[in-house]
Every structure is written in C-alpha cells, then in structure tokens.
Design a protein around this motif. Structure first.
Motif, PDB file in Angstrom:
ATOM      1  N   UNK A  25      31.507   4.313 -17.853  1.00 34.05           N
ATOM      2  CA  UNK A  25      33.192   3.565 -18.391  1.00 34.05           C
ATOM      3  C   UNK A  25      32.859   1.738 -18.084  1.00 34.05           C
ATOM      4  N   UNK A  26      31.674   1.802 -16.748  1.00 39.73           N
ATOM      5  CA  UNK A  26      31.662  -0.344 -16.958  1.00 39.73           C
ATOM      6  C   UNK A  26      30.865  -1.283 -17.948  1.00 39.73           C
ATOM      7  N   UNK A  27      29.998   0.526 -18.225  1.00 40.90           N
ATOM      8  CA  UNK A  27      29.628  -0.317 -20.238  1.00 40.90           C
ATOM      9  C   UNK A  27      30.154  -0.612 -21.197  1.00 40.90           C
ATOM     10  N   UNK A  28      31.065   0.249 -21.398  1.00 37.53           N
ATOM     11  CA  UNK A  28      31.963   0.534 -22.448  1.00 37.53           C
ATOM     12  C   UNK A  28      32.974  -1.236 -22.121  1.00 37.53           C
ATOM     13  N   UNK A  29      33.661  -0.924 -20.592  1.00 39.31           N
ATOM     14  CA  UNK A  29      34.264  -2.039 -20.495  1.00 39.31           C
ATOM     15  C   UNK A  29      33.908  -3.125 -20.782  1.00 39.31           C
ATOM     16  N   UNK A  82      41.343   6.053  -8.420  1.00 37.62           N
ATOM     17  CA  UNK A  82      41.437   6.994  -9.085  1.00 37.62           C
ATOM     18  C   UNK A  82      42.378   6.327 -10.975  1.00 37.62           C
ATOM     19  N   UNK A  83      43.629   6.887 -10.165  1.00 44.16           N
ATOM     20  CA  UNK A  83      44.303   5.985 -11.169  1.00 44.16           C
ATOM     21  C   UNK A  83      44.922   5.227 -11.529  1.00 44.16           C
ATOM     22  N   UNK A  84      44.237   4.195 -10.788  1.00 42.60           N
ATOM     23  CA  UNK A  84      43.595   2.798 -11.407  1.00 42.60           C
ATOM     24  C   UNK A  84      43.107   2.593 -12.472  1.00 42.60           C
ATOM     25  N   UNK A  85      41.601   3.465 -12.294  1.00 40.52           N
ATOM     26  CA  UNK A  85      40.759   3.330 -12.975  1.00 40.52           C
ATOM     27  C   UNK A  85      41.746   3.908 -14.386  1.00 40.52           C
ATOM     28  N   UNK A  86      42.167   5.374 -14.341  1.00 41.24           N
ATOM     29  CA  UNK A  86      42.538   5.770 -15.539  1.00 41.24           C
ATOM     30  C   UNK A  86      43.896   5.434 -16.805  1.00 41.24           C
ATOM     31  N   UNK A 117      44.855  -6.405 -19.697  1.00 40.09           N
ATOM     32  CA  UNK A 117      45.624  -5.918 -18.938  1.00 40.09           C
ATOM     33  C   UNK A 117      45.092  -4.572 -18.511  1.00 40.09           C
ATOM     34  N   UNK A 118      44.284  -4.178 -19.102  1.00 38.37           N
ATOM     35  CA  UNK A 118      43.676  -2.535 -18.744  1.00 38.37           C
ATOM     36  C   UNK A 118      42.457  -3.283 -18.407  1.00 38.37           C
ATOM     37  N   UNK A 119      41.456  -4.072 -18.830  1.00 36.87           N
ATOM     38  CA  UNK A 119      40.238  -3.747 -18.336  1.00 36.87           C
ATOM     39  C   UNK A 119      40.766  -4.741 -16.967  1.00 36.87           C
ATOM     40  N   UNK A 120      41.463  -5.720 -16.221  1.00 42.21           N
ATOM     41  CA  UNK A 120      41.418  -6.628 -15.449  1.00 42.21           C
ATOM     42  C   UNK A 120      41.336  -5.077 -14.393  1.00 42.21           C
ATOM     43  N   UNK A 121      42.400  -4.214 -14.763  1.00 43.95           N
ATOM     44  CA  UNK A 121      42.618  -2.694 -13.695  1.00 43.95           C
ATOM     45  C   UNK A 121      41.770  -2.334 -13.911  1.00 43.95           C
ATOM     46  N   UNK A 122      40.756  -2.330 -14.871  1.00 47.25           N
ATOM     47  CA  UNK A 122      39.294  -1.532 -14.807  1.00 47.25           C
ATOM     48  C   UNK A 122      38.735  -2.093 -13.897  1.00 47.25           C
ATOM     49  N   UNK A 123      38.308  -3.338 -14.072  1.00 44.01           N
ATOM     50  CA  UNK A 123      36.558  -4.507 -13.702  1.00 44.01           C
ATOM     51  C   UNK A 123      37.267  -4.547 -12.397  1.00 44.01           C
ATOM     52  N   UNK A 124      38.030  -4.627 -11.555  1.00 48.19           N
ATOM     53  CA  UNK A 124      38.128  -5.072 -10.131  1.00 48.19           C
ATOM     54  C   UNK A 124      38.197  -3.749  -9.010  1.00 48.19           C
ATOM     55  N   UNK A 125      38.697  -2.346  -9.900  1.00 48.99           N
ATOM     56  CA  UNK A 125      38.526  -1.412  -8.981  1.00 48.99           C
ATOM     57  C   UNK A 125      37.364  -0.665  -9.271  1.00 48.99           C
ATOM     58  N   UNK A 184      37.348  10.327 -19.379  1.00 51.56           N
ATOM     59  CA  UNK A 184      37.421  11.907 -19.432  1.00 51.56           C
ATOM     60  C   UNK A 184      36.557  12.201 -18.475  1.00 51.56           C
ATOM     61  N   UNK A 185      35.371  11.142 -18.224  1.00 47.43           N
ATOM     62  CA  UNK A 185      34.224  11.432 -17.076  1.00 47.43           C
ATOM     63  C   UNK A 185      35.490  10.953 -16.308  1.00 47.43           C
ATOM     64  N   UNK A 186      36.332   9.538 -16.129  1.00 50.57           N
ATOM     65  CA  UNK A 186      36.058   9.174 -14.596  1.00 50.57           C
ATOM     66  C   UNK A 186      37.133  10.248 -14.755  1.00 50.57           C
ATOM     67  N   UNK A 187      38.042  11.451 -14.893  1.00 44.38           N
ATOM     68  CA  UNK A 187      39.772  12.236 -14.511  1.00 44.38           C
ATOM     69  C   UNK A 187      38.126  13.853 -14.470  1.00 44.38           C
TER      70      UNK A 187
END
Length: 412
Positions: A25-29, A82-86, A117-125, A184-187
C-alpha cells in the motif's frame, strides 16, 4: 530484534503478511507523489492552465498532507491503525476518481487536496505500524518503508508516463485501481491486535513534540531539504521538454536510483559513519547537484544527469533522516512521525509554485538556485544543531532495550 548495525538482508525479507500488505500500500501511496509529474504539460495544454496552476497540483496535495499529519496520531490512537489506514486509502480512491473525471484544473487541484488528506492518514500511520510490526528492529522496518517509498516514487512517473501517453486521465484511474487493491490487502492481512487499542494521544502531542530540540532540528532540516526534493521532481518536467513517456522514463531512473541508495547504500554508510556525518556529507552533494542543474538547465542531457544523480543522493537522505527521527526522542513513534512528516510535507508544498514563479520572473535556472540554496540551509541546520542531534548517532546497546522502546512507543 536486532540493532541497526546487525540487521541482515534475510531478516528484512522475513516479515509478517501484514507488513507486506502495508508495504504494498505504501508503494501505491508514494506512486501518487510522482504520478502527475509526466502529465503536467499535458494537463496544462488540455485544460488551458499555466505552469504555475499545474504546479498547484503538488501544492494542494502536499499542503493538506502536511497540515493533516499533525492530527493523524490523535486519530489513529483512537480508532486504531487498521481503520485509519483503510480510511486513508478509501479517501485516496474517491478523490483520484473525481480527479480523473473532472474537466477543470481547479477541480483537480481541489481533489488533490482531498487525496492529500487520505495520504496523511495513511502514510504517517503506515510508518509507525511497520516499525511496530516488522521483524528485525527499527532499522529493518525503516529500510523496508524507504524501499516502498523508493519503489513507489520510481514506478509513479513511469506509470504516469505510460498511461499519460494515452490520456492525462489515465494515471488517475490507474492509481484508483491500485489503491483499491491495497485497501483489500490491508483489510485481509492486517489483523486486529493490541495495535487496535492504543493509548490515546492528545491533540496537541505533535505540536508539543516539535518542542524537543532534536526533533525540531530534524523537522526544519527536512523542510528545507524537501524544497530541493520537490523542485527537482515537480518543476523539472517543464525545462526537460520531453513527452509524457520521456518524462516518465527520466524520473523512473531517478526513482530507481533513490530506491537503490535508500535500501543498500544508506545502511552501509550508517554502519561506518554517524548518521549526522552522513547528513552533512549528502546535503552539500545534493546542493551542488541542484546548482549544477541551474547551470545545465538548457541542456537536456545535462539536466537528465542532474535528475539521476539527485535521486541517488535523495535515497540516502530519506533513509538517514527517517532513522534519525525514530531515534531522536522517547516520544511515541506515531507522534514523532506525525510531527516530522507534517513539517516536511509543508516544505514540499511551498517548492513547486515558488520554483515556477521564479523561473517565469527571472530565468529557469532561478528555480534550481532556489532549491540548492534551500538545501544549503538544511545543511547549516544540522551543523548548528549538532549538540541536539547527538542522540541520533547512538547505537542501541541492547536489542531488548530497542524492542522495549518500540513496544512502548508504538501508539498506532
């Protein structure tokens, strides 16, 4: 757990499935950072936008990412990693679809802000979660994270160039598809565990974290360093005068160099030299490369060489700065990551439009002089803050102590 100086290649590859899911997911982000790079001229032509307007595609994305990162540790500490990443991945999917279907450059700028905004929630977490879940200790986790960053930054421009040669909308649809797969992978692979019930952090925690001298010095260093980073990435497509595919291949080479040095060269250097010494060697080299770009801005070959060399140096700096932040304080990893990343991305947000304005008002070379001068400032910060940065050069004396620090610090 093993210390940074004993991490082996085999331990790096032996990771839980959850870590690989987050890494993918990081690669894609991180693909999203460079994805629009090759299509900036195409967007400008198709939507009748100026270069400065198209540079705002980076600014809105990075500015919102930076500001939002001040609050991601507060969010993740309450709803879990998990919820934050998703949620972060879901927002990226939604706003990338909207960007692909609009006909206005100003709408794309707005949708890139939502994407940020989505990127921030994902990358930091994601960084804090990988550090907490990966086998091999902090250094192993950070190398894996930086490998994902390098791979994403390398693939992003190439995918953008390939799909952008068909339509400027193609890269946005491409990232939508990949982000949906990552969701889906994170889920599926990230299990609910102790990480889902963290100690809640205060809303003010990242702001207070910047009061720590070492973290503040690293954040300011990264702010000015990121100006150089994003001038090279975001402004260079214009003086290159290549097609979308040509720009994509150029920055693919840049990203490959970044990935190689972040995964292999940076660990070799930090095994032999203190981290602060590596920073004080690499930052002047990057500044010199940017000043060289100012000289060779009229030469396509010269500028391409400056881009590739810049990628090699950036890989070292990314890894060493991230390692330094993780070791600079006893703060929770999520809090330190949020505070540092927020300031870093704000520096990146400033760079593209300022570079474009300087280039149009003075000369194209002025953009690179601005970038090189900013990196010189970053170098001077590491020199002035030498006393505060002593801790980042320390080697953990005991692997169990490192494991305890990670377990105690992981809040996301």
């Amino acid at each position: 757990m093993v210390s940074q100086h004993t991490t082996s290649g085999s331990s790096l590859l032996k990771q839980p499935s959850a870590v690989w899911a987050i890494a993918f997911a990081c690669v894609v982000a991180f693909m999203g950072i460079g994805l629009v790079d090759p299509i900036l001229p195409a967007i400008a032509a198709s939507l009748h936008a100026s270069p400065t307007q198209t540079e705002l595609l980076f600014t809105s994305y990075l500015a919102v990412t930076g500001v939002a990162m001040f609050f991601t540790s507060w969010v993740s500490s309450r709803i879990g990693a998990k919820r934050t990443l998703m949620i972060g991945l879901g927002l990226i999917v939604v706003f990338s679809v909207l960007a692909a279907t609009t006909g206005s450059v100003w709408n794309i700028i707005d949708f890139r802000a939502g994407w940020g905004l989505g990127n921030a929630l994902f990358i930091s977490t994601a960084l804090a979660t990988i550090v907490g879940a990966a086998s091999g200790g902090t250094a192993s986790a950070i190398i894996l994270y930086e490998a994902a960053l390098g791979l994403g930054i390398a693939i992003g421009p190439l995918v953008g160039g390939l799909l952008g040669s068909i339509s400027w909308r193609g890269p946005f649809f491409g990232v939508t598809t990949l982000m949906a797969i990552a969701f889906v992978a994170i889920l599926v692979f990230l299990r609910s565990s102790g990480v889902e019930k963290p100690q809640p952090t205060k809303l003010s925690a990242p702001f207070r974290a910047l009061g720590h001298p070492a973290l503040a010095a690293l954040a300011v260093t990264a702010l000015f360093y990121n100006i150089g980073f994003f001038v090279l990435l975001a402004y260079t497509p214009y003086p290159l005068r290549f097609s979308a595919l040509g720009i994509g291949f150029t920055f693919f080479g840049w990203g490959v160099g970044l990935a190689i040095t972040s995964v292999w060269i940076a660990p070799i250097l930090t095994r032999r030299l203190p981290r602060t010494t590596v920073l004080r060697i690499a930052l002047p080299i990057l500044a010199a490369d940017l000043f060289a770009a100012a000289v060779f801005v009229g030469s396509q070959l010269g500028l391409v060489l400056c881009v590739i060399i810049g990628g090699l140096v950036l890989g070292v700096l990314n890894t060493v700065l991230t390692e330094s932040v993780m070791e600079a304080t006893d703060l929770p990893r999520a809090v330190a990551s949020s505070a540092y990343s927020a300031v870093r991305f704000i520096g990146g947000a400033v760079a593209p439009p300022v570079a474009s304005l300087l280039a149009s008002a003075i000369a194209p070379s002025a953009a690179y002089v601005f970038a090189g001068s900013s990196v010189v400032v970053a170098f001077l910060v590491t020199v002035v803050a030498a006393r505060a940065l002593r801790r980042v050069d320390a080697v953990p004396e005991d692997a169990l102590e490192e494991a305890a620090a990670i377990g105690a610090g992981e809040a996301a």
